[in-house]
Write a protein that holds these residues in place. Structure first.
Motif, PDB file in Angstrom:
ATOM      1  N   CYS A   1       7.724  27.639 -21.053  1.00 53.03           N
ATOM      2  CA  CYS A   1       6.282  27.453 -20.992  1.00 53.03           C
ATOM      3  C   CYS A   1       5.825  27.407 -19.536  1.00 53.03           C
ATOM      4  O   CYS A   1       6.462  26.777 -18.700  1.00 53.03           O
ATOM      5  CB  CYS A   1       5.906  26.157 -21.712  1.00 53.03           C
ATOM      6  SG  CYS A   1       4.148  25.762 -21.645  1.00 53.03           S
ATOM      7  N   THR A   2       4.729  28.080 -19.228  1.00 51.05           N
ATOM      8  CA  THR A   2       4.203  28.104 -17.863  1.00 51.05           C
ATOM      9  C   THR A   2       2.719  27.833 -17.899  1.00 51.05           C
ATOM     10  O   THR A   2       1.969  28.556 -18.552  1.00 51.05           O
ATOM     11  CB  THR A   2       4.464  29.471 -17.194  1.00 51.05           C
ATOM     12  OG1 THR A   2       5.860  29.775 -17.269  1.00 51.05           O
ATOM     13  CG2 THR A   2       4.044  29.432 -15.736  1.00 51.05           C
ATOM     14  N   MET A   3       2.294  26.799 -17.188  1.00 52.36           N
ATOM     15  CA  MET A   3       0.887  26.435 -17.147  1.00 52.36           C
ATOM     16  C   MET A   3       0.124  27.346 -16.187  1.00 52.36           C
ATOM     17  O   MET A   3       0.675  27.911 -15.256  1.00 52.36           O
ATOM     18  CB  MET A   3       0.733  24.973 -16.709  1.00 52.36           C
ATOM     19  CG  MET A   3       1.408  23.962 -17.629  1.00 52.36           C
ATOM     20  SD  MET A   3       0.752  24.008 -19.310  1.00 52.36           S
ATOM     21  CE  MET A   3      -0.944  23.533 -19.026  1.00 52.36           C
ATOM     22  N   GLY A   4      -1.152  27.472 -16.457  1.00 55.87           N
ATOM     23  CA  GLY A   4      -2.021  28.223 -15.565  1.00 55.87           C
ATOM     24  C   GLY A   4      -2.163  29.676 -15.975  1.00 55.87           C
ATOM     25  O   GLY A   4      -1.385  30.210 -16.763  1.00 55.87           O
ATOM     26  N   PRO A   5      -3.163  30.364 -15.408  1.00 54.83           N
ATOM     27  CA  PRO A   5      -3.419  31.769 -15.766  1.00 54.83           C
ATOM     28  C   PRO A   5      -2.410  32.707 -15.113  1.00 54.83           C
ATOM     29  O   PRO A   5      -1.997  32.499 -13.973  1.00 54.83           O
ATOM     30  CB  PRO A   5      -4.826  32.016 -15.210  1.00 54.83           C
ATOM     31  CG  PRO A   5      -4.935  31.070 -14.044  1.00 54.83           C
ATOM     32  CD  PRO A   5      -4.141  29.845 -14.417  1.00 54.83           C
ATOM     33  N   ASP A   6      -1.989  33.728 -15.851  1.00 53.20           N
ATOM     34  CA  ASP A   6      -1.188  34.788 -15.247  1.00 53.20           C
ATOM     35  C   ASP A   6      -2.109  35.674 -14.399  1.00 53.20           C
ATOM     36  O   ASP A   6      -3.264  35.909 -14.749  1.00 53.20           O
ATOM     37  CB  ASP A   6      -0.498  35.625 -16.321  1.00 53.20           C
ATOM     38  CG  ASP A   6       0.598  34.839 -17.041  1.00 53.20           C
ATOM     39  OD1 ASP A   6       1.203  33.962 -16.404  1.00 53.20           O
ATOM     40  OD2 ASP A   6       0.835  35.098 -18.232  1.00 53.20           O
ATOM     41  N   TYR A   7      -1.568  36.182 -13.303  1.00 54.54           N
ATOM     42  CA  TYR A   7      -2.400  36.935 -12.351  1.00 54.54           C
ATOM     43  C   TYR A   7      -2.872  38.257 -12.932  1.00 54.54           C
ATOM     44  O   TYR A   7      -2.101  38.999 -13.552  1.00 54.54           O
ATOM     45  CB  TYR A   7      -1.633  37.203 -11.056  1.00 54.54           C
ATOM     46  CG  TYR A   7      -2.388  38.125 -10.134  1.00 54.54           C
ATOM     47  CD1 TYR A   7      -3.496  37.681  -9.422  1.00 54.54           C
ATOM     48  CD2 TYR A   7      -2.028  39.470 -10.018  1.00 54.54           C
ATOM     49  CE1 TYR A   7      -4.213  38.530  -8.602  1.00 54.54           C
ATOM     50  CE2 TYR A   7      -2.744  40.330  -9.195  1.00 54.54           C
ATOM     51  CZ  TYR A   7      -3.831  39.852  -8.493  1.00 54.54           C
ATOM     52  OH  TYR A   7      -4.540  40.702  -7.690  1.00 54.54           O
ATOM     53  N   GLN A   8      -4.128  38.537 -12.720  1.00 50.16           N
ATOM     54  CA  GLN A   8      -4.704  39.845 -13.007  1.00 50.16           C
ATOM     55  C   GLN A   8      -5.638  40.206 -11.847  1.00 50.16           C
ATOM     56  O   GLN A   8      -6.456  39.387 -11.430  1.00 50.16           O
ATOM     57  CB  GLN A   8      -5.507  39.834 -14.316  1.00 50.16           C
ATOM     58  CG  GLN A   8      -4.644  39.702 -15.565  1.00 50.16           C
ATOM     59  CD  GLN A   8      -5.470  39.816 -16.840  1.00 50.16           C
ATOM     60  OE1 GLN A   8      -6.681  39.581 -16.827  1.00 50.16           O
ATOM     61  NE2 GLN A   8      -4.820  40.176 -17.931  1.00 50.16           N
TER      62      GLN A   8
END
Length: 484
Positions: free
Chosen positions: A17-24
């Motif tokens: 699990c990874t918090m925060g938005p994935d880069y776009q």
């Protein structure tokens, strides 16, 4: 599926699990063609060529090669990459278990290893020695986001180095062409001085012969003095420009060899500029801003993960005994495996403040990126229109210089024939001098704007770091391997 397998699967799911938005990448609208550029866009660009093919002067190529090997700003940029590489190694280390060792020896009464421990009043010498292990399970992706941010920052310094390299090539080329332009200005000033001196000599002979008054001589002497003072002014500019080039080359001020004159430089009549959308991938300053944006995006994930508890595992393997001689015996053996869970309950707004700051840094990074794209488009468009209009200016100045050169010759002949006065001669000479200077400046600017266009388009974008020197010899200094 058995219970151990279920637990293992659940653990892997949590760790993934990874918090925060994935880069776009944010939307950036680029025009189909550059303003004042060709109506039919072409993917080919002068930026695809290595710089030594664009600037073909061998002396200039040698200077740029020296600058790429010896410039101190470039060395500083490389040192910044190594700093970022070390910081990335620190951030990434949290993904792995930490192993260490610990040992304590103490002697006392009613104590053990420096901690009060009643033992009937006996005085003893005790000790502990063992291996220690610690591992934080990255359940919420805090460490992975930290590593992502550190990697992006390192990449931004890589782009900074490429920006410094492109800037270095451009600055050396611009100063070199300015130097050639100053040489031409010096040639014009000396030729004009000689012309005014001839006129003065002529007027003085006529005054001595009683054919004219002293007025023509006085006017010619003033014109001569005005031309003569241009020479030391140009000499100052030449010395300052040579000094600036030497500093970029990492050496003390001194003269610069330049066998070719300004007139010998070849400028292609047509220069392809490519597509505006290519700037996003080719301009190192735009790519740098994007890496800063990626880092800021990952730091939002770090801030969000800080709201959640941290799960860690610790272990000890060794020996401990109140009697030092028994520390390695069976009774003194020691091992321990423990799990810990820690998390925030009340932080007085600290965590919220971290999140707000991280999101604001992301918004700032996005704005900086979008602004850098607009600035890149502006730089290219400015260079295109300047180059186009300088051709028109040069065409007009060539006509003016040719006409004034003829005018000087005709007015001198008319004066000697008694068909005109001295003023006609001086006026023609005084108009020719600034026209020749303006033409020299324009021809210098045509070369300068070519350099500006190459830089604005991200010239050399397809060159590997070791390919930036023209001979493929000693490349710009490289960094050390990534720390383990």
């Amino acid at each position: 599926m058995g219970r151990p397998a279920v637990l293992a699967s659940a653990a892997l799911t949590l760790v993934g699990c990874t918090m925060g938005p994935d880069y776009q990448r944010p939307e950036v609208t680029t025009p189909g063609v550059y303003r004042d550029g060709p109506d039919i866009p072409d993917a080919a660009s002068i930026a695809d060529q290595p710089w030594w093919e664009v600037f073909g002067d061998p002396a200039l190529i040698a200077l740029v090669d020296d600058a790429l090997r010896n410039n101190y700003n470039l060395r500083a940029a490389i040192a910044r990459i190594e700093q970022a590489r070390g910081l990335r190694a620190q951030a990434r280390s949290g993904l792995f278990p930490r192993l260490g060792y610990d040992s304590v020896v103490s002697r006392g009464r009613n104590e053990f290893l420096g901690v009060p421990a009643p033992n009937g009043g006996d005085t003893s010498t005790g000790g502990f020695v063992g291996l220690t292990a610690f591992w934080e399970l990255d359940i919420w992706g805090r460490i992975r986001r930290s590593d992502e941010a550190a990697l992006a920052r390192m990449a931004s310094f890589e782009e900074d180095r490429r920006a410094v390299m492109l800037s270095l090539v451009s600055e050396v080329a611009q100063l070199y062409f300015q130097l050639l332009g100053l040489d031409l200005q010096m040639e014009i000033a000396r030729r004009s001085t000689a012309s005014f001196a001839e006129s003065l000599s002529l007027f003085e002979r006529r005054a001595r012969g009683g054919q004219d008054s002293e007025l023509p001589s006085m006017r010619a002497r003033a014109a001569l003095a005005g031309a003569e003072i241009t020479i030391p002014q140009v000499e100052i500019d030449i010395a300052i420009t040579e000094n600036a080039i030497n500093v970029l080359l990492g050496r003390a001020p001194g003269p610069i060899d330049r066998p070719r004159a300004l007139a010998d430089q070849i400028v292609a009549p047509e220069v392809p500029v490519g597509l505006p959308s290519q700037l996003l991938e080719r301009r190192p300053d735009v790519r740098l801003r994007e890496q800063q944006m990626i880092a800021a995006n990952a730091e939002v994930g770090v801030a969000l993960a800080n709201y959640f508890p941290r799960l860690s595992l610790t272990g000890i393997l060794g020996g401990a005994s109140p009697e030092l001689t028994a520390i390695d015996g069976g009774a003194g053996s020691l091992w321990s495996i423990a799990a810990g869970l820690t998390g925030p309950i009340f932080e007085g707004g600290r965590l919220k403040g971290q999140e707000v700051a991280a999101r604001a840094r992301l918004e700032e990074a996005i704005a900086n990126y979008q602004q850098s794209v607009l600035r890149a488009l502006e730089d290219v468009s400015d260079a295109i229109i300047t180059r186009e209009k300088l051709v028109e200016v040069e065409r007009g100045l060539v006509i003016a210089v040719d006409s004034l050169t003829t005018s000087v010759s005709m007015s001198t002949d008319r004066f000697l024939s008694g068909l005109s006065g001295y003023f006609e001669v001086l006026e023609a000479q005084q108009q020719l001098f600034p026209a020749e200077q303006a033409l020299a400046t324009t021809r210098t600017q045509k070369l300068l704007v070519l350099v500006q266009l190459y830089r604005a388009l991200g010239g050399g974008w397809n060159l590997a770091d070791e390919q930036w020197t023209s001979d493929g010899g000693t490349p710009p200094p490289e960094g050390e391997p990534e720390p383990k």
